[in-house]
Motif scaffolding. Structure first.
Motif, short mmCIF file in Angstrom:
data_model
loop_
_atom_site.label_atom_id
_atom_site.label_comp_id
_atom_site.label_asym_id
_atom_site.label_seq_id
_atom_site.Cartn_x
_atom_site.Cartn_y
_atom_site.Cartn_z
N ARG A 200 -20.25 -9.43 2.57
CA ARG A 200 -20.04 -8.05 2.99
C ARG A 200 -18.55 -7.72 2.94
O ARG A 200 -17.71 -8.59 3.16
N ALA A 201 -18.23 -6.45 2.67
CA ALA A 201 -16.83 -5.98 2.67
C ALA A 201 -16.71 -4.74 3.54
O ALA A 201 -17.57 -3.86 3.51
N THR A 202 -15.64 -4.69 4.35
CA THR A 202 -15.36 -3.52 5.17
C THR A 202 -13.91 -3.12 4.97
O THR A 202 -13.08 -3.94 4.54
N ALA A 203 -13.58 -1.88 5.27
CA ALA A 203 -12.21 -1.38 5.10
C ALA A 203 -11.78 -0.58 6.31
O ALA A 203 -12.57 0.19 6.88
N ASP A 204 -10.54 -0.77 6.73
CA ASP A 204 -9.92 0.03 7.79
C ASP A 204 -8.71 0.73 7.19
O ASP A 204 -7.87 0.09 6.56
N GLN A 205 -8.61 2.03 7.37
CA GLN A 205 -7.53 2.81 6.79
C GLN A 205 -6.42 3.02 7.83
O GLN A 205 -6.64 3.59 8.89
N LEU A 206 -5.22 2.51 7.50
CA LEU A 206 -4.07 2.65 8.39
C LEU A 206 -3.13 3.77 7.94
O LEU A 206 -2.16 4.06 8.63
N HIS A 207 -3.39 4.35 6.77
CA HIS A 207 -2.69 5.53 6.26
C HIS A 207 -1.23 5.30 5.90
O HIS A 207 -0.50 6.25 5.66
N HIS A 208 -0.81 4.06 5.86
CA HIS A 208 0.56 3.72 5.44
C HIS A 208 0.49 2.41 4.65
O HIS A 208 -0.31 1.52 4.99
N PRO A 209 1.31 2.27 3.61
CA PRO A 209 1.31 1.01 2.85
C PRO A 209 1.49 -0.20 3.75
O PRO A 209 2.27 -0.17 4.71
N ILE A 210 0.76 -1.27 3.44
CA ILE A 210 0.78 -2.50 4.23
C ILE A 210 1.42 -3.60 3.38
O ILE A 210 1.03 -3.80 2.22
N THR A 211 2.38 -4.33 3.94
CA THR A 211 3.07 -5.37 3.16
C THR A 211 2.92 -6.77 3.74
O THR A 211 3.32 -7.74 3.10
N GLY A 212 2.38 -6.89 4.95
CA GLY A 212 2.24 -8.21 5.55
C GLY A 212 1.06 -8.26 6.50
O GLY A 212 0.74 -7.26 7.15
N LEU A 213 0.39 -9.42 6.59
CA LEU A 213 -0.74 -9.62 7.49
C LEU A 213 -0.61 -10.96 8.21
O LEU A 213 -0.07 -11.93 7.65
#
Length: 322
Positions: A200-213
């Motif tokens: 399964r795949a899910t997505a959360d939108q943070l509305h700003h580019p993400i560069t680190g996790l």
């Protein structure tokens, strides 16, 4: 229901507090010099006995961060090296960068074992998973206009990916794993979670580019570094935003984030050269210090939390101790 990661019972009195203040790595111990140009990533090995640094000078360098000695230099990339991932047995590591290839190296000999080809543009990030049997690579393939994660079998001799994870609207910049979950952040502002076990795949939108996790130890929370100068803590199960951490500058470049081993503190950096620590639950800044003269491009926390590595466009890696 959203919940913070469980902190250890000794949180208030053991490793993290000293004289009423958090005991965190912020004292300069070593400066690792040798790269000619910016250092784009630095990574401890899983046991914290050595580290590798990735340079714009097309080299990967192996260091003993405890005494500052350069052990070996790995040459073979034709363009800048952007990331590396080290196996748990310390015998191999993978590196990637602007030459569209992933190199798998033998640590002791300095020779590369094989090259993985399949990306047709820059490969930005790497992560080992499933007890090092699988390698994940993040990038953007221009020919097919697909922003994707590729999955490679580390035990196979094949140079082809065994799986491609798609769905992104822009370049994939970072990847992290926890158990059967793969997390990927993108310039499109989304964090995607791929549950390998459930398919399964899910997505959360943070509305700003993400560069680190970074993922908490229990796998319940995910920390994301966003280019609106905000670190965001998300509940993995439901996607809710639990906390935000601000005070640094992160607007234009790829930078890391990480957590202390106890998950009690969030660690972030700034384009102005500082490193910041925040209390994870209270979201209050508890420490900051000037680490470099330019952008802090990357960070890596020692497995026991005693040391922090930072790298910068100023061309050096620094080792910070408590």
């Amino acid at each position: 229901m959203a919940s913070y990661p469980k902190l250890p019972e000794e949180y208030e009195e053991d490793e993290l507090y000293h004289g009423g203040r958090p005991s965190l790595p912020c004292q300069e111990q070593q400066v690792l010099k040798g790269h000619e140009g910016a250092v784009l990533a630095v990574r401890f090995n899983p046991h914290g006995s050595y580290c590798v640094s990735c340079g714009k000078d097309r080299t990967v360098r192996l260091w003993n961060p405890h005494n500052g000695v350069l052990v070996k230099t790995y040459v073979g990339h034709g363009y800048e090296v952007r990331d590396a991932a080290i196996t748990r047995d310390n015998s191999k590591f993978a590196s990637c960068g602007g030459d569209k290839q992933i190199f798998l190296w033998d640590v002791a000999s300095g020779n590369f074992i094989r090259k993985l080809r399949g990306h047709d543009s820059t490969v930005d990030a790497l992560c080992l998973a499933a007890d090092d049997s699988v390698l994940l690579s993040a990038g953007y393939d221009q020919c097919v206009k697909v922003r994707q994660l590729k999955v490679w079998d580390m035990k196979s001799r094949s140079i082809d990916a065994i799986q491609v994870l798609k769905g992104f609207q822009d370049s994939v910049t970072c990847v992290a794993t926890s158990g059967a979950s793969i997390f990927a952040g993108s310039v499109d502002g989304s964090v995607r979670r791929f549950d390998v076990r459930m398919g399964r795949a899910t997505a959360d939108q943070l509305h700003h580019p993400i560069t680190g996790l970074a993922v908490t130890r229990d796998g319940l929370c995910l920390l994301a570094a966003c280019t609106d100068s905000t670190l965001r803590l998300l509940d993995v199960g439901g996607g809710q935003q639990l906390a935000t951490y601000t005070g640094h500058v992160h607007a234009a470049v790829k930078m890391d984030c990480c957590l202390t081993p106890s998950d009690a503190y969030v660690v972030g950096s700034s384009e102005t050269g500082e490193v910041f620590y925040w209390d994870l639950v209270k979201a209050e800044m508890v420490e900051q210090f000037k680490a470099h003269g330019g952008v802090v491009t990357s960070m890596s926390m020692h497995p026991d939390g005693e040391l922090l590595l930072t790298s910068s466009v100023d061309g050096v890696v620094k080792v910070w101790a408590k």
